[in-house]
Enzyme design. Structure first.
Site, PDB file in Angstrom:
ATOM      1  N   LYS A 185       0.894  -1.629  -0.189  1.00 30.63           N
ATOM      2  CA  LYS A 185      -0.062  -0.019   0.050  1.00 30.63           C
ATOM      3  C   LYS A 185       0.624   1.087  -0.547  1.00 30.63           C
ATOM      4  O   LYS A 185       1.962   0.640  -0.004  1.00 30.63           O
ATOM      5  CB  LYS A 185      -0.727  -0.067   0.658  1.00 30.63           C
TER       6      LYS A 185
HETATM    7  C1  LIG Z   1      -5.392  -4.541   1.187  1.00 24.85           C
HETATM    8  C2  LIG Z   1      -6.899  -4.153   0.976  1.00 24.85           C
HETATM    9  C3  LIG Z   1      -7.544  -4.802   2.363  1.00 24.85           C
HETATM   10  C4  LIG Z   1      -6.828  -5.354   3.560  1.00 24.85           C
HETATM   11  O1  LIG Z   1      -6.032  -5.190   3.870  1.00 24.85           O
HETATM   12  P1  LIG Z   1      -4.823  -6.290   4.712  1.00 24.85           P
HETATM   13  O2  LIG Z   1      -3.816  -4.808   5.408  1.00 24.85           O
HETATM   14  O3  LIG Z   1      -3.796  -6.622   4.183  1.00 24.85           O
HETATM   15  O4  LIG Z   1      -5.852  -7.032   5.776  1.00 24.85           O
HETATM   16  C5  LIG Z   1      -8.709  -4.595   2.229  1.00 24.85           C
HETATM   17  N1  LIG Z   1      -9.181  -3.943   1.306  1.00 24.85           N
HETATM   18  C6  LIG Z   1      -9.100  -3.350  -0.070  1.00 24.85           C
HETATM   19  C7  LIG Z   1      -9.219  -2.741  -1.004  1.00 24.85           C
HETATM   20  C8  LIG Z   1      -7.270  -3.551   0.055  1.00 24.85           C
HETATM   21  O5  LIG Z   1      -7.029  -3.221  -1.258  1.00 24.85           O
END
Ligand SMILES: *Cc1c(COP(=O)(O)O)cnc(C)c1O
Length: 373
Positions: A167
């Site tokens: 992210k």
């Molecule tokens: C990455 C992501 C998540 C989950 O996040 P994690 O930190 O991996 O648990 C939830 N929703 C979206 C749209 C994502 O891209």
């Protein structure tokens, strides 16, 4: 790095002062009163569903074009995810589709800022207000994005972020929930710590040992050394966002004139966070489709991706909730055509040019022509 090492040498590895500092900085950045750090983005979504008291019999409207965790969080609370289709140009949750899926049992709407573009929050807030349901933003892709000048994080009742390694900013694994509602923030603080009334840091500060458990919670805490990393990442966010936007502009101009190769549309008034750069490949116009372009890039050592398999098509949802093809035709059609190109701030100009050349070559453009399917 240094900040992380300092925390590792300090008295508090978890539930210490760095958590609050990161939460304060995050809330200040997005412009909300409250931010609560949790162990990952999925925990953030689960906490949001808990805070809103989603339970058995409750329906929560979600888009299919998202990571499965968005819908899974509803199921964690024994609620029912109801899939509403997306807009064909942006692949963002379509407000009129939300309206069509509302029932007496609807408790909340989770909008997903797919690829880093904010949803139409003005329309979604109006629907939520009119029908007295909560609005949650899964803003995992959209830290630093704006809708009509306002930063994502403060555009819904609760907004959730993922701080996973892929992210925009990361704590390795991590998550955050932002809100202006102190009551919801308090519920989430207890939820991330077993449902206890006071955490370890608060007991130490008060010089008291007593706490009690009033609700069932989990251990969804984020450590102090992760929060130190988060603070340092947050200070670099704007520079990284600029770089992502620059890369997107180069992709945009390279692909603008190619019939059959279409980047997703950006809504008017939006400042995009450019988490993903998604193109759509029209097999009829190009003579090749997503599969051939993906394979051609892979052969060049370029890793593209597909975001996402529509959640209602996963076997779990088909079997448990009776979902399946035909429920969200726009998302299903898009799924056949979408490809996410490499997009990260450390890409050099040469990296970007190499991806562009490889995509053009795979589509039969440029010097090398494509040799059939
Ligand atoms: C990455 C992501 C998540 C989950 O996040 P994690 O930190 O991996 O648990 C939830 N929703 C979206 C749209 C994502 O891209």
């Amino acid at each position: 790095m240094l900040a992380v090492v300092k925390v590792l040498q300090s008295d508090w590895l978890t539930t210490g002062p760095m958590v609050e500092r990161f939460e304060r900085a995050f809330a200040d950045y997005v412009g909300t009163a409250e931010a609560v750090a949790v162990s990952n983005g999925t925990a953030a979504l689960h906490a949001a569903m808990f805070a809103l008291a989603v339970g058995p019999g409750d329906e929560v409207i979600v888009p299919p074009m998202t990571f499965a965790a968005t819908a899974n969080a509803v199921v964690f609370q024994r609620g029912t995810p109801v899939f509403a289709d997306v807009d064909p140009e942006t692949l963002l949750l379509a407000p009129e589709q939300v309206e069509a899926r509302l029932t007496e049992r609807t408790r909340a709407i989770i909008a997903v800022d797919y690829a880093g573009q904010p949803c139409d929050y003005e329309a979604l807030r109006a629907i939520a207000r009119r029908h007295r349901v909560a609005l949650v933003a899964d803003a995992s892709h959209a830290l630093g994005a704006r809708d009509a000048g306002r930063l994502v994080g403060g555009l819904a009742d609760l907004s959730t972020f993922s701080l996973h390694a892929v992210k925009t900013i990361t704590t390795g694994e991590g998550g955050m929930i932002t809100t202006d509602d102190a009551g919801l923030a308090g519920r989430i603080q207890r939820f991330r710590n077993h449902g206890f009334t006071r955490d370890h840091g608060q007991r130490a500060a008060a010089g008291a040992w007593f706490y009690e458990m009033r609700e069932l919670g989990y251990n969804y805490r984020l450590t102090d050394f992760q929060c130190a990393l988060g603070l340092s990442q947050l200070s670099r966010l704007d520079v990284w966002l600029d770089r992502r936007r620059e890369i997107a502009r180069r992709y945009d101009s390279a692909f603008a004139a190619v019939p059959g190769l279409r980047p997703l549309a950006t809504r008017a008034g939006v400042t995009h966070a450019r988490h993903l750069y998604v193109i759509r490949l029209d097999r009829e116009l190009l003579g090749v489709g997503r599969a051939e372009v993906f394979d051609a890039l892979h052969r060049e050592g370029i890793e593209a991706g597909v975001h996402f398999i529509p959640v209602h098509l996963h076997p779990f949802y088909r079997e448990r909730f009776g979902t399946g093809p035909g429920m969200c035709p726009v998302a299903e059609a898009a799924y056949e055509e979408i490809l996410s190109l490499p997009m990260f701030p450390a890409m050099t100009g040469r990296d970007v040019a190499r991806v562009i050349r490889a995509v053009q070559a795979a589509c039969g453009l440029g010097q090398r022509s494509f040799q059939g399917t």
